[in-house]
Design a protein around this motif. Structure first.
Motif, PDB file in Angstrom:
ATOM      1  N   HIS A 161       0.835  -1.209   0.000  1.00 47.55           N
ATOM      2  CA  HIS A 161       0.000   0.000   0.000  1.00 47.55           C
ATOM      3  C   HIS A 161       0.866   1.255   0.000  1.00 47.55           C
ATOM      4  CE1 HIS A 161      -4.046  -1.542   0.161  1.00 47.55           C
ATOM      5  NE2 HIS A 161      -3.701  -2.392   1.122  1.00 47.55           N
ATOM      6  N   ARG A 162       1.918   1.264   0.823  1.00 49.53           N
ATOM      7  CA  ARG A 162       2.808   2.424   0.874  1.00 49.53           C
ATOM      8  C   ARG A 162       3.590   2.581  -0.430  1.00 49.53           C
ATOM      9  NH1 ARG A 162       6.289   1.157   5.380  1.00 49.53           N
ATOM     10  NH2 ARG A 162       4.944  -0.551   5.923  1.00 49.53           N
ATOM     11  N   ALA A 163       4.081   1.477  -0.954  1.00 47.96           N
ATOM     12  CA  ALA A 163       4.899   1.526  -2.168  1.00 47.96           C
ATOM     13  C   ALA A 163       4.088   1.963  -3.380  1.00 47.96           C
ATOM     14  CB  ALA A 163       5.531   0.151  -2.424  1.00 47.96           C
ATOM     15  N   LEU A 164       2.818   1.572  -3.421  1.00 50.11           N
ATOM     16  CA  LEU A 164       2.005   1.852  -4.602  1.00 50.11           C
ATOM     17  C   LEU A 164       1.099   3.075  -4.433  1.00 50.11           C
ATOM     18  CD1 LEU A 164       1.068  -1.842  -5.460  1.00 50.11           C
ATOM     19  CD2 LEU A 164       2.864  -0.435  -6.483  1.00 50.11           C
ATOM     20  N   SER A 165       1.146   3.701  -3.271  1.00 50.81           N
ATOM     21  CA  SER A 165       0.253   4.834  -3.040  1.00 50.81           C
ATOM     22  C   SER A 165       0.601   6.039  -3.914  1.00 50.81           C
ATOM     23  CB  SER A 165       0.273   5.245  -1.564  1.00 50.81           C
ATOM     24  OG  SER A 165       1.550   5.733  -1.216  1.00 50.81           O
ATOM     25  N   ASN A 166       1.810   6.140  -4.368  1.00 50.82           N
ATOM     26  CA  ASN A 166       2.220   7.271  -5.206  1.00 50.82           C
ATOM     27  C   ASN A 166       2.299   6.921  -6.689  1.00 50.82           C
ATOM     28  OD1 ASN A 166       2.438   8.961  -2.991  1.00 50.82           O
ATOM     29  ND2 ASN A 166       4.513   8.244  -2.570  1.00 50.82           N
ATOM     30  N   VAL A 167       1.886   5.739  -7.030  1.00 46.33           N
ATOM     31  CA  VAL A 167       1.980   5.306  -8.432  1.00 46.33           C
ATOM     32  C   VAL A 167       0.766   5.777  -9.204  1.00 46.33           C
ATOM     33  CG1 VAL A 167       2.084   3.308  -9.976  1.00 46.33           C
ATOM     34  CG2 VAL A 167       3.372   3.311  -7.855  1.00 46.33           C
TER      35      VAL A 167
END
Length: 167
Positions: A161-167
């Motif tokens: 969730h953290r890694a993909l939240s800015n994608v």
């Protein structure tokens, strides 16, 4: 699969609520007020230390291949059906030889106040829901009582969730 007390180190504030709850749960009175009024000084079985800029709780890991069980000359240290490793309630009594203290890789076995018995997490502080006192007392959720695979699954989802939240 048995549940374990798992630690989210990033959430620990070092408030020592876990230590207080552990000590109270193992007091004769069973309450903070009762223990204080009764003059008890119950010992905690979970430890909070500061290492560098981080505070962290540490408790018995109830190791699968528990060196304290193998080292116990008296045969008091044993594993219960739920996976808990303890020296209480078995066929033999602790003789305070301290072999368990010497072999514990985490340093979480200590003596009782009288120095006559090894003292460690025995999970005898669980209430009707089965959650240990230290976990119930943690105000930030740094201590989690869960099955290892469930815990790691949630941790993976948090990372994603953290890694993909800015994608």
């Amino acid at each position: 699969m048995p549940k374990e007390v798992l630690i989210r180190y990033d959430r620990c504030l070092g408030c020592r609520s876990c230590q207080l709850a552990c000590a109270v749960a193992h007091s004769s009175a069973g309450s903070l007020f009762g223990a204080v009024l009764g003059g008890e000084k119950p010992r905690t079985r979970i430890f909070v230390h500061q290492v560098g800029g981080h505070k962290a709780p540490l408790n018995c890991r109830h190791c699968q291949d528990a060196p304290c069980v193998d080292a116990c000359i008296a045969g008091a240290m044993h594993r219960q059906e739920d996976g808990t490793v303890t020296n209480v309630g078995g066929d033999q009594q602790c003789t305070a030889c301290w072999m368990c203290v010497m072999v514990c890789p985490y340093g979480v076995i200590r003596s009782d106040a009288e120095g006559t018995m090894a003292l460690k997490c025995d999970r005898e502080c669980r209430e009707e829901t089965g959650i240990p006192a230290c976990v119930r007392a943690c105000p930030t959720g740094a201590l989690v009582y869960d099955e290892v695979d469930d815990y790691s699954g949630r941790r993976r989802l948090d990372v994603l969730h953290r890694a993909l939240s800015n994608v």
